[in-house]
Design a protein around this motif. Structure first.
Motif, PDB file in Angstrom:
ATOM      1  N   ALA A 150      75.030  78.202   7.277  1.00  0.00           N
ATOM      2  CA  ALA A 150      76.050  77.990   6.240  1.00  0.00           C
ATOM      3  C   ALA A 150      75.457  78.068   4.840  1.00  0.00           C
ATOM      4  O   ALA A 150      76.118  78.533   3.908  1.00  0.00           O
ATOM      5  N   LEU A 151      74.211  77.635   4.676  1.00  0.00           N
ATOM      6  CA  LEU A 151      73.592  77.715   3.356  1.00  0.00           C
ATOM      7  C   LEU A 151      73.460  79.169   2.908  1.00  0.00           C
ATOM      8  O   LEU A 151      73.682  79.476   1.740  1.00  0.00           O
ATOM      9  N   ARG A 152      73.123  80.045   3.812  1.00  0.00           N
ATOM     10  CA  ARG A 152      73.020  81.463   3.445  1.00  0.00           C
ATOM     11  C   ARG A 152      74.364  81.970   2.928  1.00  0.00           C
ATOM     12  O   ARG A 152      74.422  82.691   1.933  1.00  0.00           O
ATOM     13  N   HIS A 153      75.435  81.593   3.606  1.00  0.00           N
ATOM     14  CA  HIS A 153      76.773  81.995   3.156  1.00  0.00           C
ATOM     15  C   HIS A 153      77.045  81.453   1.750  1.00  0.00           C
ATOM     16  O   HIS A 153      77.501  82.191   0.876  1.00  0.00           O
ATOM     17  N   ALA A 154      76.751  80.181   1.526  1.00  0.00           N
ATOM     18  CA  ALA A 154      76.993  79.569   0.204  1.00  0.00           C
ATOM     19  C   ALA A 154      76.207  80.297  -0.884  1.00  0.00           C
ATOM     20  O   ALA A 154      76.751  80.596  -1.957  1.00  0.00           O
ATOM     21  N   VAL A 155      74.954  80.600  -0.605  1.00  0.00           N
ATOM     22  CA  VAL A 155      74.109  81.298  -1.577  1.00  0.00           C
ATOM     23  C   VAL A 155      74.657  82.711  -1.834  1.00  0.00           C
ATOM     24  O   VAL A 155      74.714  83.163  -2.980  1.00  0.00           O
ATOM     25  N   GLU A 156      75.069  83.397  -0.774  1.00  0.00           N
ATOM     26  CA  GLU A 156      75.611  84.748  -0.949  1.00  0.00           C
ATOM     27  C   GLU A 156      76.903  84.737  -1.757  1.00  0.00           C
ATOM     28  O   GLU A 156      77.134  85.636  -2.573  1.00  0.00           O
ATOM     29  N   VAL A 157      77.756  83.733  -1.554  1.00  0.00           N
ATOM     30  CA  VAL A 157      78.988  83.647  -2.336  1.00  0.00           C
ATOM     31  C   VAL A 157      78.652  83.414  -3.809  1.00  0.00           C
ATOM     32  O   VAL A 157      79.214  84.068  -4.698  1.00  0.00           O
ATOM     33  N   ALA A 158      77.717  82.519  -4.081  1.00  0.00           N
ATOM     34  CA  ALA A 158      77.336  82.255  -5.478  1.00  0.00           C
ATOM     35  C   ALA A 158      76.719  83.492  -6.126  1.00  0.00           C
ATOM     36  O   ALA A 158      77.050  83.823  -7.276  1.00  0.00           O
ATOM     37  N   THR A 159      75.837  84.176  -5.421  1.00  0.00           N
ATOM     38  CA  THR A 159      75.208  85.364  -6.017  1.00  0.00           C
ATOM     39  C   THR A 159      76.202  86.508  -6.158  1.00  0.00           C
ATOM     40  O   THR A 159      76.127  87.275  -7.127  1.00  0.00           O
ATOM     41  N   THR A 160      77.139  86.615  -5.241  1.00  0.00           N
ATOM     42  CA  THR A 160      78.189  87.641  -5.363  1.00  0.00           C
ATOM     43  C   THR A 160      79.059  87.348  -6.572  1.00  0.00           C
ATOM     44  O   THR A 160      79.364  88.254  -7.357  1.00  0.00           O
ATOM     45  N   LEU A 161      79.447  86.108  -6.745  1.00  0.00           N
ATOM     46  CA  LEU A 161      80.216  85.727  -7.922  1.00  0.00           C
ATOM     47  C   LEU A 161      79.440  86.091  -9.185  1.00  0.00           C
ATOM     48  O   LEU A 161      79.989  86.699 -10.116  1.00  0.00           O
ATOM     49  N   GLY A 162      78.163  85.756  -9.223  1.00  0.00           N
ATOM     50  CA  GLY A 162      77.337  86.055 -10.386  1.00  0.00           C
ATOM     51  C   GLY A 162      77.144  87.543 -10.623  1.00  0.00           C
ATOM     52  O   GLY A 162      76.991  87.981 -11.767  1.00  0.00           O
ATOM     53  N   LEU A 172      78.701  77.533  -4.675  1.00  0.00           N
ATOM     54  CA  LEU A 172      77.714  76.999  -3.737  1.00  0.00           C
ATOM     55  C   LEU A 172      78.302  75.921  -2.826  1.00  0.00           C
ATOM     56  O   LEU A 172      77.904  75.788  -1.667  1.00  0.00           O
ATOM     57  N   LEU A 173      79.248  75.164  -3.352  1.00  0.00           N
ATOM     58  CA  LEU A 173      79.788  74.008  -2.630  1.00  0.00           C
ATOM     59  C   LEU A 173      81.189  74.245  -2.075  1.00  0.00           C
ATOM     60  O   LEU A 173      81.842  73.302  -1.636  1.00  0.00           O
ATOM     61  N   HIS A 174      81.649  75.501  -2.047  1.00  0.00           N
ATOM     62  CA  HIS A 174      83.050  75.758  -1.688  1.00  0.00           C
ATOM     63  C   HIS A 174      83.402  75.346  -0.262  1.00  0.00           C
ATOM     64  O   HIS A 174      84.561  75.087   0.031  1.00  0.00           O
ATOM     65  N   ASP A 175      82.444  75.240   0.639  1.00  0.00           N
ATOM     66  CA  ASP A 175      82.727  74.785   2.002  1.00  0.00           C
ATOM     67  C   ASP A 175      82.431  73.304   2.203  1.00  0.00           C
ATOM     68  O   ASP A 175      82.516  72.796   3.319  1.00  0.00           O
TER      69      ASP A 175
END
Length: 190
Positions: A33-45, A60-63
């Motif tokens: 799940a951390l990988r998903h959170a990091v990927e969402v944050a970097t995609t947003l950025g 990062l904390l959306h889930d």
């Protein structure tokens, strides 16, 4: 460089640390799940390079509503990151709960920040599922196990249609391409 490359905002550091703690032992799309959170944050950025730190924290904390069940989440998010983080996290929580149950995304009109964070989440998820299919030894078998995902494809199209004018153009185009790819699979042409 990404929004998570040091040096980064102390707010983002704190969100990353909480994401590490709350995501520990959980998976999303078959990965940590951390990988998903990091990927969402970097995609947003990637699509919103000047995104404020509190919105990167929200990505990062959306889930967190699913994983941080032993805390007063609204209090923790608001006290540590501010009301915008809490608002975006809760907006994505409402949308996750509505997936497949409503024909259109349940966002407030004009909430481009939450729409953008949600689009980043969808880009990561769609890309992950479609990429894994391309590596599957038996693609038909892979897609048979992904029927719930395929059932959501019309929702993803409705989201893209509703959000595309509020999203950065490149982000809207990427999401549109991924939804089209998913539609082709759902129609049996992919």
């Amino acid at each position: 460089m990404t929004v998570l490359t040091p040096p980064r905002s102390p707010l983002v550091d704190e969100a990353l640390e909480l994401a590490r703690r709350w995501c520990a032992g959980h998976t999303i799309d078959g990965a940590p799940a951390l990988r998903h959170a990091v990927e969402v944050a970097t995609t947003l950025g990637r699509y919103v390079p000047d995104a404020p730190a509190d919105i990167i924290a929200a990505a990062l904390l959306h889930d967190a509503p699913e994983f941080a069940i032993d805390v007063d989440l609204d209090q923790v998010l608001t006290n540590r990151f501010g009301p915008a983080t809490t608002r975006v996290v809760r907006a994505l929580e409402r949308e996750h709960a509505a997936l497949g149950q409503t024909p259109a995304p349940p966002f407030e009109a004009g909430d481009t920040v939450a729409l953008t964070a949600s689009a980043a989440d969808k880009i990561v998820s769609l890309d992950s599922v479609l990429r894994r299919a391309s590596f599957a030894a038996d693609r038909a078998a892979y897609w048979r196990t992904r029927r719930p995902f395929l059932a959501l494809v019309p929702y993803f199209r409705a989201f893209h249609t509703a959000a595309r004018t509020a999203l950065p153009a490149e982000m809207a185009a990427t999401l549109g391409r991924l939804v089209t790819d998913a539609e082709q699979v759902a129609a049996g042409r992919g």
